[in-house]
Design an enzyme around this catalytic site. Structure first.
Site, PDB file in Angstrom:
ATOM      1  N   LYS A 222       0.854  -1.190   0.000  1.00 15.88           N
ATOM      2  CA  LYS A 222       0.000   0.000   0.000  1.00 15.88           C
ATOM      3  C   LYS A 222       0.892   1.243   0.000  1.00 15.88           C
ATOM      4  O   LYS A 222       1.342   1.695   1.053  1.00 15.88           O
ATOM      5  CB  LYS A 222      -0.896  -0.004   1.232  1.00 15.88           C
ATOM      6  CG  LYS A 222      -1.886  -1.182   1.279  1.00 15.88           C
ATOM      7  CD  LYS A 222      -2.660  -1.260   2.584  1.00 15.88           C
ATOM      8  CE  LYS A 222      -3.680  -2.392   2.547  1.00 15.88           C
ATOM      9  NZ  LYS A 222      -4.364  -2.594   3.831  1.00 15.88           N
TER      10      LYS A 222
ATOM     11  N   SER B 257      -2.569  -7.173  10.421  1.00 13.33           N
ATOM     12  CA  SER B 257      -2.005  -8.528  10.403  1.00 13.33           C
ATOM     13  C   SER B 257      -2.027  -9.203  11.773  1.00 13.33           C
ATOM     14  O   SER B 257      -2.236 -10.408  11.875  1.00 13.33           O
ATOM     15  CB  SER B 257      -0.597  -8.518   9.818  1.00 13.33           C
ATOM     16  OG  SER B 257       0.204  -7.628  10.541  1.00 13.33           O
TER      17      SER B 257
ATOM     18  N   LYS C  72      -5.773   5.664   2.600  1.00 11.19           N
ATOM     19  CA  LYS C  72      -6.275   5.666   3.984  1.00 11.19           C
ATOM     20  C   LYS C  72      -5.123   5.733   4.987  1.00 11.19           C
ATOM     21  O   LYS C  72      -5.335   6.112   6.145  1.00 11.19           O
ATOM     22  CB  LYS C  72      -7.185   4.462   4.246  1.00 11.19           C
ATOM     23  CG  LYS C  72      -6.551   3.079   4.144  1.00 11.19           C
ATOM     24  CD  LYS C  72      -5.758   2.646   5.335  1.00 11.19           C
ATOM     25  CE  LYS C  72      -4.856   1.483   4.985  1.00 11.19           C
ATOM     26  NZ  LYS C  72      -3.956   1.099   6.085  1.00 11.19           N
TER      27      LYS C  72
ATOM     28  N   ASP D 141     -11.026  -0.313   5.166  1.00  6.00           N
ATOM     29  CA  ASP D 141      -9.650  -0.159   5.674  1.00  6.00           C
ATOM     30  C   ASP D 141      -9.475   1.175   6.402  1.00  6.00           C
ATOM     31  O   ASP D 141      -8.691   1.283   7.355  1.00  6.00           O
ATOM     32  CB  ASP D 141      -8.663  -0.272   4.504  1.00  6.00           C
ATOM     33  CG  ASP D 141      -7.306  -0.798   4.952  1.00  6.00           C
ATOM     34  OD1 ASP D 141      -7.135  -1.060   6.159  1.00  6.00           O
ATOM     35  OD2 ASP D 141      -6.411  -0.938   4.090  1.00  6.00           O
TER      36      ASP D 141
ATOM     37  N   SER E 105      -2.558  -0.066  14.148  1.00  6.26           N
ATOM     38  CA  SER E 105      -2.092   0.534  12.895  1.00  6.26           C
ATOM     39  C   SER E 105      -0.832   1.365  13.131  1.00  6.26           C
ATOM     40  O   SER E 105      -0.817   2.262  13.990  1.00  6.26           O
ATOM     41  CB  SER E 105      -3.188   1.415  12.296  1.00  6.26           C
ATOM     42  OG  SER E 105      -2.619   2.385  11.433  1.00  6.26           O
ATOM     43  N   ARG E 106       0.205   1.072  12.357  1.00  6.01           N
ATOM     44  CA  ARG E 106       1.453   1.824  12.490  1.00  6.01           C
ATOM     45  C   ARG E 106       1.257   3.286  12.089  1.00  6.01           C
ATOM     46  O   ARG E 106       1.844   4.188  12.673  1.00  6.01           O
ATOM     47  CB  ARG E 106       2.585   1.192  11.660  1.00  6.01           C
ATOM     48  CG  ARG E 106       3.169  -0.091  12.223  1.00  6.01           C
ATOM     49  CD  ARG E 106       2.372  -1.311  11.894  1.00  6.01           C
ATOM     50  NE  ARG E 106       1.993  -1.436  10.502  1.00  6.01           N
ATOM     51  CZ  ARG E 106       2.643  -2.166   9.606  1.00  6.01           C
ATOM     52  NH1 ARG E 106       3.699  -2.840   9.959  1.00  6.01           N
ATOM     53  NH2 ARG E 106       2.201  -2.267   8.358  1.00  6.01           N
TER      54      ARG E 106
HETATM   55  N1  LIG Z   1       1.046  -5.307   8.387  1.00  2.00           N
HETATM   56  C1  LIG Z   1      -0.187  -5.156   7.974  1.00  2.00           C
HETATM   57  O1  LIG Z   1      -1.112  -5.275   8.781  1.00  2.00           O
HETATM   58  C2  LIG Z   1      -0.494  -4.870   6.544  1.00  2.00           C
HETATM   59  C3  LIG Z   1       0.457  -4.312   5.699  1.00  2.00           C
HETATM   60  N2  LIG Z   1       0.135  -4.026   4.399  1.00  2.00           N
HETATM   61  C4  LIG Z   1       1.106  -3.442   3.487  1.00  2.00           C
HETATM   62  O2  LIG Z   1       2.074  -4.431   3.154  1.00  2.00           O
HETATM   63  C5  LIG Z   1       3.367  -3.829   2.958  1.00  2.00           C
HETATM   64  C6  LIG Z   1       4.362  -4.491   3.890  1.00  2.00           C
HETATM   65  O3  LIG Z   1       3.919  -4.239   5.199  1.00  2.00           O
HETATM   66  P1  LIG Z   1       4.508  -5.012   6.451  1.00  2.00           P
HETATM   67  O4  LIG Z   1       4.766  -6.442   6.127  1.00  2.00           O
HETATM   68  O5  LIG Z   1       3.633  -4.705   7.581  1.00  2.00           O
HETATM   69  O6  LIG Z   1       5.891  -4.243   6.611  1.00  2.00           O
HETATM   70  P2  LIG Z   1       7.206  -4.727   7.342  1.00  2.00           P
HETATM   71  O7  LIG Z   1       7.949  -3.495   7.645  1.00  2.00           O
HETATM   72  O8  LIG Z   1       6.860  -5.674   8.434  1.00  2.00           O
HETATM   73  O9  LIG Z   1       7.960  -5.556   6.209  1.00  2.00           O
HETATM   74  C7  LIG Z   1       8.442  -4.933   5.043  1.00  2.00           C
HETATM   75  C8  LIG Z   1       8.954  -5.986   4.122  1.00  2.00           C
HETATM   76  O10 LIG Z   1       9.441  -5.341   2.938  1.00  2.00           O
HETATM   77  C9  LIG Z   1      10.723  -5.869   2.643  1.00  2.00           C
HETATM   78  N3  LIG Z   1      11.584  -4.940   1.924  1.00  2.00           N
HETATM   79  C10 LIG Z   1      11.789  -3.620   2.170  1.00  2.00           C
HETATM   80  N4  LIG Z   1      12.687  -3.133   1.302  1.00  2.00           N
HETATM   81  C11 LIG Z   1      13.061  -4.159   0.487  1.00  2.00           C
HETATM   82  C12 LIG Z   1      13.955  -4.286  -0.605  1.00  2.00           C
HETATM   83  N5  LIG Z   1      14.643  -3.228  -1.056  1.00  2.00           N
HETATM   84  N6  LIG Z   1      14.074  -5.486  -1.196  1.00  2.00           N
HETATM   85  C13 LIG Z   1      13.379  -6.546  -0.746  1.00  2.00           C
HETATM   86  N7  LIG Z   1      12.510  -6.490   0.285  1.00  2.00           N
HETATM   87  C14 LIG Z   1      12.362  -5.309   0.889  1.00  2.00           C
HETATM   88  C15 LIG Z   1      11.310  -6.195   4.008  1.00  2.00           C
HETATM   89  O11 LIG Z   1      12.348  -7.106   3.818  1.00  2.00           O
HETATM   90  P3  LIG Z   1      13.468  -7.398   4.915  1.00  2.00           P
HETATM   91  O12 LIG Z   1      12.770  -8.230   5.954  1.00  2.00           O
HETATM   92  O13 LIG Z   1      14.479  -8.139   4.131  1.00  2.00           O
HETATM   93  O14 LIG Z   1      13.916  -6.045   5.429  1.00  2.00           O
HETATM   94  C16 LIG Z   1      10.097  -6.801   4.701  1.00  2.00           C
HETATM   95  O15 LIG Z   1       9.908  -8.140   4.323  1.00  2.00           O
HETATM   96  C17 LIG Z   1       3.176  -2.332   3.224  1.00  2.00           C
HETATM   97  O16 LIG Z   1       3.001  -1.674   2.001  1.00  2.00           O
HETATM   98  C18 LIG Z   1       1.903  -2.276   4.064  1.00  2.00           C
HETATM   99  O17 LIG Z   1       1.212  -1.055   3.906  1.00  2.00           O
HETATM  100  C19 LIG Z   1      -1.079  -4.336   3.909  1.00  2.00           C
HETATM  101  C20 LIG Z   1      -2.045  -4.913   4.697  1.00  2.00           C
HETATM  102  C21 LIG Z   1      -1.822  -5.216   6.080  1.00  2.00           C
HETATM  103  O1  LIG Z   2      -3.041  -1.638   6.085  1.00  2.00           O
HETATM  104  C1  LIG Z   2      -3.187  -2.089   7.189  1.00  2.00           C
HETATM  105  C2  LIG Z   2      -4.412  -2.764   7.629  1.00  2.00           C
HETATM  106  O2  LIG Z   2      -5.279  -2.996   6.574  1.00  2.00           O
HETATM  107  C3  LIG Z   2      -2.110  -1.951   8.175  1.00  2.00           C
HETATM  108  O3  LIG Z   2      -2.100  -0.644   8.634  1.00  2.00           O
HETATM  109  P1  LIG Z   2      -0.740  -0.003   9.142  1.00  2.00           P
HETATM  110  O4  LIG Z   2       0.231  -0.132   8.005  1.00  2.00           O
HETATM  111  O5  LIG Z   2      -1.104   1.399   9.492  1.00  2.00           O
HETATM  112  O6  LIG Z   2      -0.320  -0.816  10.327  1.00  2.00           O
END
Ligand SMILES: NC(=O)C1=CN([C@@H]2O[C@H](COP(=O)(O)OP(=O)(O)OC[C@H]3O[C@@H](n4cnc5c(N)ncnc54)[C@H](OP(=O)(O)O)[C@@H]3O)[C@@H](O)[C@H]2O)C=CC1
Ligand SMILES: O=C(CO)COP(=O)(O)O
Length: 307
Positions: A80, A112, A163, A216, A226-227
């Site tokens: 996102k 998550s 959002k 969302d 939510s972060r």
């Molecule tokens: N957490 C949630 O509740 C939700 C998150 N999202 C969306 O999903 C996405 C990820 O979120 P989230 O998992 O929470 O974030 P995190 O910060 O927990 O994880 C980020 C991930 O991105 C990877 N990453 C960052 N830079 C690179 C790069 N240059 N090359 C390869 N991998 C990279 C990181 O890898 P590494 O571990 O190697 O650093 C890690 O696996 C975001 O866009 C978020 O908005 C969507 C719905 C729900």
């Molecule tokens: O996108 C999300 C829930 O749908 C997670 O929200 P945050 O990235 O703000 O934690």
């Protein structure tokens, strides 16, 4: 039938999506930069490639994948955000790099930690290729994770992306203890702003009233999980952005998104009063209370999502 799914990004969301697909009986390989396997090994034979990296990882990952021969895999993007250098959405980046492949956007109210705790949730998979969207729907759908399809992938993606900026504002609203009326006004007018931006960029209004938009928005504007909400809350409590981000568990995409959004909206003449104040707050150009005052003291106008 067992499908081979590669999930790129082992952060909070990638790990959760991998867990959901595994629980449905699919063969899942999760990859991150810390993995001992190469990306090429993990992607070999994959039918579906799910990208759940944060926005800053999308381009580097896409570049790595370009050199691999991936055949007719379906790409699912769950990121996102907006790319700062091109202002593209993640799905636009994936589709431009792989024009012959189907791209599906997955977004919804999906904190998550709640999903990991076994609580029920729903999401949306949007694509221009409905057959691909329906396939991805069946892969992830379960009694704990209800998946809907949508034929407006841009709207699905922008709902989830925009959002995050509103969630920063909502966190600030709660941090300032402005009350339930103020929060309701913020979220409602935030949705009007999201629809205005989305329509300008070609997304459908209806999509924003669905799970990936309003859904969302409600989840992230009301949950301390939510972060993005945590960022706004911390700023309202007088913390510095650098300090908040240093202590944050994972990525708050709204910080980058607000910058890209304000840049684009200024260029294109889109009226985004709330997002503009969030951006100023993040840049320390305004205090949280002054941002509220600016929003409240604007010229009066009719209630519409039009400017
Ligand atoms: N957490 C949630 O509740 C939700 C998150 N999202 C969306 O999903 C996405 C990820 O979120 P989230 O998992 O929470 O974030 P995190 O910060 O927990 O994880 C980020 C991930 O991105 C990877 N990453 C960052 N830079 C690179 C790069 N240059 N090359 C390869 N991998 C990279 C990181 O890898 P590494 O571990 O190697 O650093 C890690 O696996 C975001 O866009 C978020 O908005 C969507 C719905 C729900
Ligand atoms: O996108 C999300 C829930 O749908 C997670 O929200 P945050 O990235 O703000 O934690």
């Amino acid at each position: 039938m067992e499908t081979k799914i590669a999930v790129i990004g082992a952060g909070a969301w990638g790990s959760t999506l991998a867990f959901l697909a595994k629980a449905n009986g699919h063969q899942v390989h999760l990859w991150s930069r810390q993995s001992s396997s190469t990306l090429a090994d993990v992607l070999a034979d994959a039918d579906i490639v799910v990208s759940a990296v944060s926005m800053k990882g999308v381009r580097p990952v896409v570049e790595q994948l370009r050199s691999l021969s991936l055949g007719k895999v379906i790409f699912v993007t769950a990121t996102k955000g907006l790319d700062p250098s091109t202002t593209c959405t993640p799905s636009q980046i994936w589709q431009a790099a792989f024009p012959a492949n189907s791209v599906v956007v997955l977004a919804g109210p999906n904190l998550s930690k709640e999903i990991q705790a076994g609580l029920p949730a729903a999401t949306v998979v949007g694509s221009n290729d409905m057959a691909a969207a329906k396939l991805v729907q069946t892969l992830f759908n379960s009694s704990r994770f209800r998946v809907y399809t949508n034929d407006d992938p841009l709207g699905v993606e922008l709902g989830g992306t925009l959002k995050n900026v509103m969630a920063i504002a909502a966190g600030a609203c709660d941090g300032l203890q402005l009350g339930t009326n103020a929060k309701a006004a913020l979220v409602t007018r935030g949705l009007a702003e999201i629809i205005r931006i989305g329509n300008h960029w070609g997304a459908k209004t209806d999509t924003f009233y669905g799970l990936s938009g309003l859904g969302d928005l409600l989840a992230t504007c009301n949950s301390p999980l939510s972060r993005n909400y945590q960022v706004g809350y911390g700023l309202a409590k007088g913390k510095k952005l650098t300090e908040i981000l240093a202590n944050l568990e994972g990525t708050a995409e709204g910080v980058n998104t607000s910058q890209v959004l304000v840049h684009l909206a200024n260029q294109q003449g889109i009226y985004i009063p709330i997002s503009a104040q969030v951006d100023r707050l993040l840049k320390e150009e305004v205090t949280p209370q002054a941002a509220v005052d600016s929003l409240m003291l604007r010229d009066v106008k009719p209630e519409t999502h039009l400017p």
